[in-house]
Design an enzyme around this catalytic site. Structure first.
Site, PDB file in Angstrom:
ATOM      1  N   ASP A  35       0.854  -1.182   0.000  1.00 17.63           N
ATOM      2  CA  ASP A  35       0.000   0.000   0.000  1.00 17.63           C
ATOM      3  C   ASP A  35       0.891   1.233   0.000  1.00 17.63           C
ATOM      4  O   ASP A  35       2.101   1.144   0.195  1.00 17.63           O
ATOM      5  CB  ASP A  35      -0.988  -0.019   1.163  1.00 17.63           C
ATOM      6  CG  ASP A  35      -0.332   0.088   2.524  1.00 17.63           C
ATOM      7  OD1 ASP A  35       0.844   0.470   2.587  1.00 17.63           O
ATOM      8  OD2 ASP A  35      -0.997  -0.212   3.522  1.00 17.63           O
ATOM      9  N   GLY A  88       1.065   3.843   1.933  1.00 20.69           N
ATOM     10  CA  GLY A  88       1.368   4.541   3.178  1.00 20.69           C
ATOM     11  C   GLY A  88       0.392   5.650   3.488  1.00 20.69           C
ATOM     12  O   GLY A  88       0.471   6.263   4.552  1.00 20.69           O
ATOM     13  N   GLY A  89      -0.545   5.909   2.581  1.00 21.95           N
ATOM     14  CA  GLY A  89      -1.498   6.995   2.792  1.00 21.95           C
ATOM     15  C   GLY A  89      -2.307   6.839   4.058  1.00 21.95           C
ATOM     16  O   GLY A  89      -2.449   7.782   4.846  1.00 21.95           O
ATOM     17  N   GLN A 105     -11.762   6.824  -3.456  1.00 21.23           N
ATOM     18  CA  GLN A 105     -12.154   7.405  -2.174  1.00 21.23           C
ATOM     19  C   GLN A 105     -13.551   8.032  -2.323  1.00 21.23           C
ATOM     20  O   GLN A 105     -14.281   7.677  -3.231  1.00 21.23           O
ATOM     21  CB  GLN A 105     -11.095   8.406  -1.704  1.00 21.23           C
ATOM     22  CG  GLN A 105      -9.773   7.769  -1.286  1.00 21.23           C
ATOM     23  CD  GLN A 105      -9.865   6.979   0.011  1.00 21.23           C
ATOM     24  OE1 GLN A 105     -10.876   7.022   0.731  1.00 21.23           O
ATOM     25  NE2 GLN A 105      -8.815   6.234   0.340  1.00 21.23           N
ATOM     26  N   ASP A 143      -2.851   8.476  -1.600  1.00 22.89           N
ATOM     27  CA  ASP A 143      -4.172   9.089  -1.483  1.00 22.89           C
ATOM     28  C   ASP A 143      -4.371   9.613  -0.082  1.00 22.89           C
ATOM     29  O   ASP A 143      -3.608   9.302   0.829  1.00 22.89           O
ATOM     30  CB  ASP A 143      -5.261   8.063  -1.817  1.00 22.89           C
ATOM     31  CG  ASP A 143      -5.279   6.900  -0.827  1.00 22.89           C
ATOM     32  OD1 ASP A 143      -4.208   6.581  -0.265  1.00 22.89           O
ATOM     33  OD2 ASP A 143      -6.343   6.307  -0.617  1.00 22.89           O
ATOM     34  N   ASP A 165      -7.422  -7.579   2.188  1.00 18.86           N
ATOM     35  CA  ASP A 165      -6.388  -7.691   3.226  1.00 18.86           C
ATOM     36  C   ASP A 165      -6.954  -7.129   4.507  1.00 18.86           C
ATOM     37  O   ASP A 165      -7.884  -6.306   4.487  1.00 18.86           O
ATOM     38  CB  ASP A 165      -5.127  -6.913   2.838  1.00 18.86           C
ATOM     39  CG  ASP A 165      -5.277  -5.425   3.133  1.00 18.86           C
ATOM     40  OD1 ASP A 165      -4.696  -4.936   4.128  1.00 18.86           O
ATOM     41  OD2 ASP A 165      -6.007  -4.732   2.383  1.00 18.86           O
ATOM     42  N   GLY A 169     -10.809   3.724   2.087  1.00 20.62           N
ATOM     43  CA  GLY A 169     -11.607   4.598   2.925  1.00 20.62           C
ATOM     44  C   GLY A 169     -12.873   3.977   3.463  1.00 20.62           C
ATOM     45  O   GLY A 169     -13.814   4.692   3.826  1.00 20.62           O
TER      46      GLY A 169
END
Length: 376
Positions: free
Chosen positions: A92, A94-95, A194, A146, A271, A221
C-alpha cells in the site's frame, strides 16, 4: 500484470478470476496476509506457504520506508530478496498510515509532511516519491498515494479530499509511467477510489479511475468508522462503475462476514490485520463461529482447535492446550492462533471461489455468513 475473469455468479456479482504476475499467479477471490514491516507477525515464510497457502502478501510503504529503510531494501535486491518471499507482494502507499497520524502530520497540495512514530524525525511523502519508494521496495502491485478521510467526514471535507486524491493520482500515474522497476521484473499500479460515504463522490471517483485504464483498482476509505451497511452500499456504487475486466481490491476489510458480503458485490482481493491482531489476543475465527480461547469453557476441551480445519495446527493442538498457552502467556499461542486465522481467511476466499465456479455461491454464502458470525 494480467487478469482473466473465469466466471461470474449468475445470482450475484461474485467473481472467480486469476491474476498473473512475474512472481506467480493468484486465484481470486483472495485474502492477502498483511506483512507490515517485511514479516507477517508470528508466522514463518514456510508456514505462509505450506500451512496457510498464501498466494500473495502485503508490505507497508510507510513502515518499510522508516525501517529497515530504502538503502537496506535496495542493497538486498528488494523486499522479495530481503524477506525470502518468492511469491507476489502488494504494497500500500502509506497513505492510510500517514493520515492516521493526524496529530503529527501536515497536509499540503504537494504532499504530506509527517513525523516518524519511531523517533519523531520529519519526512515528506508526495505522489511521486511514493512511487519511487515502491519501486525500491519492489512490490509486484503498488498503490497510488491518497488521502483516506475519516468515515464521519462531512461532505465538504470529503469532496476536497477526493479532489486532492485525484490530483495526486494524476501525478503518481505520470511518475509511474516515466520510471521502471529496479529488479528485472514488472510492477503495476492501482488507483484508489475514495469519497467517504457519499454516493455521488464515490461515483465520481470510480468514473475518474475507470478512465485511467490501470491493470487493477482499489477501494479505500471503508471500515474506518462508517456503519457496515453504508460500507456495503459504497461497494455496490463503486462496482457498478469499475471495469469488470480488472481486479477490484477492497483495502483493510474485514471480518469473515464482511469479506463474504463484499465478494457477493464483486470484490476480488482483500487484506486485513484482523486475523493476526485478533488471533494474538485469543480470538479465533472458524467455519462454525468465533471463539475466545481465553475463556474457561475451553479449559478441558481436548477436541481439535477446528475439526477439518484449514491448517495443520488445527489437527495438532487441542482447544484446551491453546487456552493453556494463552493464559500462560506463551509465545506459541500467538503463532498457533495467527496461523489458524490466516489459513481460515485464505480457505474462506478459496471456498467462495469454488462455490462461484460450482454455481451455488449465493446459497452457500447465506449459510456461511450466519455460521462465521456466531459466538461460540
Amino acid at each position: 500484470m494480467d487478469f482473466k475473469l473465469h466466471h461470474t455468479d449468475s445470482k450475484t456479482n461474485a467473481r472467480a478470476g486469476e491474476i498473473t504476475t512475474d512472481h506467480g499467479t493468484i486465484l481470486t477471490p483472495i485474502f492477502m496476509p498483511v506483512g507490515t514491516v517485511a514479516s507477517v507477525k508470528a508466522v514463518h515464510i514456510q508456514e505462509l506457504k505450506n500451512d496457510i497457502n498464501a498466494q500473495i502478501i502485503l508490505g507497508n510503504t510507510y513502515h518499510l520506508y522508516l525501517r529497515p529503510g530504502l538503502d537496506i531494501l535496495e542493497k538486498a535486491g528488494g523486499l522479495h530478496k530481503f524477506n525470502g518471499w518468492d511469491r507476489p507482494i502488494l504494497t500500500d502507499s502509506g497513505g492510510f498510515q500517514v493520515f492516521s497520524l493526524s496529530a503529527i502530520r501536515k497536509l499540503k497540495e504537494e504532499g504530506a509532511e509527517f513525523r516518524s512514530h519511531i523517533d519523531g524525525s520529519k519526512h515528506f511523502f508526495t505522489p511521486e516519491n511514493v512511487v519511487d519508494i515502491q519501486r525500491i521496495i519492489g512490490a509486484d502491485i503498488t498503490m497510488a498515494f491518497d488521502e483516506c478521510p475519516p468515515g464521519d467526514s462531512d461532505y465538504n471535507y470529503a469532496k476536497k479530499s477526493l479532489e486532492l486524491t485525484q490530483r495526486w493520482l494524476d501525478r503518481g500515474l505520470k511518475r509511474f509511467s516515466e520510471t521502471e522497476g529496479k529488479y528485472g521484473y514488472s510492477q503495476t499500479f492501482f488507483p484508489i477510489v475514495q469519497g467517504c460515504v457519499y454516493p455521488d463522490l464515490r461515483r465520481r471517483a470510480a468514473e475518474y479511475i475507470a478512465e485511467k485504464g490501470c491493470d487493477g483498482n482499489a477501494i479505500g476509505g471503508l471500515a474506518v468508522g462508517e456503519p457496515t451497511e453504508k460500507m456495503y452500499e459504497m461497494i455496490e456504487v463503486v462496482n457498478e462503475i469499475l471495469p469488470t475486466d480488472k481486479p477490484r481490491y477492497l483495502m483493510g476489510v474485514g471480518t469473515p462476514a464482511n469479506i463474504l458480503e463484499a465478494i457477493e458485490r464483486g470484490v476480488d482481493m482483500f487484506d486485513c490485520v484482523m486475523p493476526t491482531r485478533n488471533g494474538r489476543n485469543g480470538m479465533l475465527f472458524t467455519k462454525d463461529g468465533i471463539m475466545n480461547m481465553k475463556n474457561k469453557k475451553w479449559a478441558d476441551d481436548f477436541s481439535p482447535i477446528e475439526i477439518d480445519g484449514a491448517s495443520e495446527v488445527d489437527r495438532l493442538y487441542s482447544k484446551a492446550y491453546l487456552r493453556h498457552l494463552f493464559v500462560s502467556d506463551e509465545l506459541l499461542a500467538l503463532q498457533i492462533a495467527s496461523i489458524h486465522n490466516l489459513a481460515f481467511y485464505v480457505w474462506l476466499t478459496q471456498e467462495a471461489r469454488r462455490h462461484i465456479l460450482a454455481g451455488d455461491f449465493a446459497e452457500w454464502k447465506r449459510e456461511m455468513v450466519k455460521r462465521v458470525s456466531t459466538r461460540l
